[in-house]
Every structure is written in C-alpha cells, then in structure tokens.
Enzyme design. Structure first.
Site, mmCIF file in Angstrom:
data_model
loop_
_atom_site.group_PDB
_atom_site.id
_atom_site.type_symbol
_atom_site.label_atom_id
_atom_site.label_comp_id
_atom_site.label_asym_id
_atom_site.label_seq_id
_atom_site.Cartn_x
_atom_site.Cartn_y
_atom_site.Cartn_z
ATOM 1 N N ASN A 138 0.821 -1.203 0.000
ATOM 2 C CA ASN A 138 0.000 0.000 0.000
ATOM 3 C C ASN A 138 0.858 1.257 0.000
ATOM 4 O OD1 ASN A 138 -2.125 -1.789 0.162
ATOM 5 N ND2 ASN A 138 -2.334 -1.585 2.379
ATOM 6 N N VAL A 139 0.297 2.340 -0.511
ATOM 7 C CA VAL A 139 1.025 3.611 -0.590
ATOM 8 C C VAL A 139 0.363 4.683 0.272
ATOM 9 C CG1 VAL A 139 1.916 3.098 -2.893
ATOM 10 C CG2 VAL A 139 -0.275 4.299 -2.679
ATOM 11 N N GLY A 172 -4.864 -9.063 3.388
ATOM 12 C CA GLY A 172 -5.575 -8.224 2.435
ATOM 13 C C GLY A 172 -4.916 -8.085 1.080
ATOM 14 N N SER A 173 -4.291 -9.132 0.590
ATOM 15 C CA SER A 173 -3.683 -9.092 -0.746
ATOM 16 C C SER A 173 -4.150 -10.289 -1.555
ATOM 17 C CB SER A 173 -2.154 -9.106 -0.652
ATOM 18 O OG SER A 173 -1.570 -9.145 -1.944
ATOM 19 N N SER A 174 -4.545 -10.034 -2.794
ATOM 20 C CA SER A 174 -4.943 -11.128 -3.685
ATOM 21 C C SER A 174 -3.724 -11.846 -4.249
ATOM 22 C CB SER A 174 -5.799 -10.585 -4.837
ATOM 23 O OG SER A 174 -5.017 -9.714 -5.653
ATOM 24 N N HIS A 214 5.911 -0.351 -2.621
ATOM 25 C CA HIS A 214 5.541 0.458 -3.783
ATOM 26 C C HIS A 214 5.630 1.958 -3.530
ATOM 27 C CE1 HIS A 214 3.086 -3.295 -5.076
ATOM 28 N NE2 HIS A 214 4.325 -3.341 -5.524
ATOM 29 N N CYS A 255 15.095 21.653 -9.559
ATOM 30 C CA CYS A 255 15.937 21.837 -10.750
ATOM 31 C C CYS A 255 15.285 22.756 -11.781
ATOM 32 C CB CYS A 255 16.293 20.491 -11.368
ATOM 33 S SG CYS A 255 14.886 19.582 -12.071
ATOM 34 N N CYS A 282 11.442 13.876 -8.428
ATOM 35 C CA CYS A 282 11.751 14.416 -9.747
ATOM 36 C C CYS A 282 12.515 13.360 -10.525
ATOM 37 C CB CYS A 282 12.587 15.691 -9.621
ATOM 38 S SG CYS A 282 13.145 16.351 -11.219
#
Length: 275
Positions: free
Chosen positions: A101-102, A218-220, A118, A180, A126
């Site tokens: 999860n993010v 909770g992951s397939s 992830h 930058c 950047c």
C-alpha cells in the site's frame, strides 16, 4: 472464525512473524482495493509508468485526477486492522511489515518497521534530478497554478487516482520540479509497468528470510510484486498464513487460510496478546 483466530494466535505466539499487507487491509479506511472479493479487476485502469513518462496528455490527466484523489488518501485514518498490526509489533511478535500500500496507514497507526514496497503517496520525486519533496508542497503549487480547478470525485483507486470530468482534465496545468526548475515530477510510488528498486526488494526478501513465518493480510497476490515473497517463504519451508476476502494466488502455499474481515479478525488476534 474462533478456530481460525486460535490457529492464527498459535502461529504468531512464538514471534518473529513478517507481515505482507495489501490494499484489502485499507478498504475499511475508505480506500478501495483493485479487485475486491471476486478477484476480478475493477473497471478503472491504473496509470502505467510508460504512459506517464512518454505521453504529456496522459501525465496531465493523471495529475488532474491525483490532485483531487490523493486528498482522499491523505484524509484516511487507520482502521482497526492497522491498529492491530501495530499492537502485534509493539508486543514483540512481528519482525516487520512489508506493505504493497502507498497510503501510510501502517505508520499512522504506530507501526515502526514498515517497508513501503511500492513507495508512498505523501512524497513526490523528480525523475530528472532525483529530488524528493513533500506532497503537501506540490499540492500548494498545483492549487496556485489551477486556482479555478474544482472537480467532483466519482471513483477512487488505492493509488490516489480518481475519475473526474474529462473536460477538467484537459484544462489542468502541471508544474515542473521546484528544485531543478524543469524536471518531470512523479508521485514517489511504483506505477504499473515500473520496476521496484532492487535494494528495496532485497530488504523485503531479507525480512522474510530472517522471520519464522509470513502473514499475508488483504492481498490477492495477483501480481508477482507481492507474491514473490510468499514463494520465497514457501521455498524456505516457512509457514504462510493468509487472511483475505476472496481467493488469492498464494492459497496453495498457505498452511492457514481465512476468508474473513480484516479489521475484526486482526483485532481478535491482537486481543489474545494484550497484557
């Protein structure tokens, strides 16, 4: 259910258990997963790395949607499942958490050793100079560049991408890197079609290999990005337990499989170890 909790408790009781969590753990926080209990992919297609980096129009559409959608993720609060994982870690039973999860909800709940496989939506990178910065800072710049932008969210993806009126997508202005000056900004998350940094993968393998068991939450396990850790655990002969709504591609490797709500199940599990 009680028998399942008992077996989970026995697995966790000796400690040194690694956790692999997926989008299903965050659904009770209001963040939808990609597949749901049926295992079938939801309608909206996630942004790919190739489209984001090569197609300016696709990139503009993504930022328009994500500018709105990430706030849904940012406002989300940890649910009882996240709290239970943190409690198990604080009780000295977990070696660490690998999360697909993010959303940052494991950390918000108090978990300490969390590897974000992830990446995280709260950061921006950047692609030209490599500078990382806070998403809040970019949000302020995008608001200033799009003062009249107002969109109603129709659906939300777990990566913060949403569906909005397409006409609004076309009008959105993207800003370059503030460090930058003209670099290409991207959320510090791994898009579909992008490779997870090697050192991060190795850190996750090391966590699994140094643990006594692997607990999948909770992951397939549909994509190899997460499933490889189940395969590694199985190869090493480590017990694998899976708690998920619906089938997973790791079920054949599991010594324990529970199709049950994550929040209730993990709360009941953590309660077994309260002083």
């Amino acid at each position: 259910m009680e028998d399942g909790i008992g077996r989970l408790s026995a697995l966790v009781a000796d400690g040194n258990v690694a956790v692999l969590s997926g989008a299903g753990l965050s659904t009770e926080s209001g963040i939808p997963d990609y597949r749901g209990p049926s295992g079938l992919a939801r309608v909206q297609t996630p942004m790919t790395y190739q489209a984001f980096t090569r197609e300016p129009d696709a990139r503009r559409r993504y930022w328009a949607r994500s500018h709105v959608g990430w706030r849904t993720i940012a406002r989300a609060a940890p649910n009882p499942g996240h709290a239970a994982v943190a409690a198990l870690e604080q009780a000295g039973l977990l070696s660490g958490v690998i999360t697909q999860n993010v959303d940052g909800l494991h950390q918000a709940a108090g978990a300490k050793r969390v590897v974000e496989l992830h990446g995280g939506l709260d950061r921006v990178i950047c692609l030209d100079c490599g500078e990382r910065s806070a998403r809040e800072a970019l949000d302020e710049r995008l608001r200033a560049a799009n003062p009249a932008f107002a969109a109603e969210v129709k659906t939300v993806n777990p990566d913060g991408d949403v569906a909005i009126d397409t006409a609004l997508e076309e009008e959105f202005r993207v800003v370059p890197c503030g460090s930058c000056g003209d670099g290409l900004l991207k959320p510090d998350v791994v898009f579909f079609g992008e490779t997870v940094p090697r050192e991060r993968v190795q850190e996750c393998f090391g966590l699994v290999e140094s643990s006594r068991a692997l607990l999948v939450l909770g992951s397939s396990l549909t994509v190899m990005s997460g499933r490889r850790f189940v395969l590694r655990a199985a190869k090493l002969g480590l017990p694998v337990a899976i708690v998920n709504r619906g089938v997973t591609r790791g079920d054949s490797y599991a010594s324990l499989r529970l199709d049950a709500p994550l929040g209730d199940t993990l709360t009941a599990l953590a309660t077994q170890f309260q002083p």
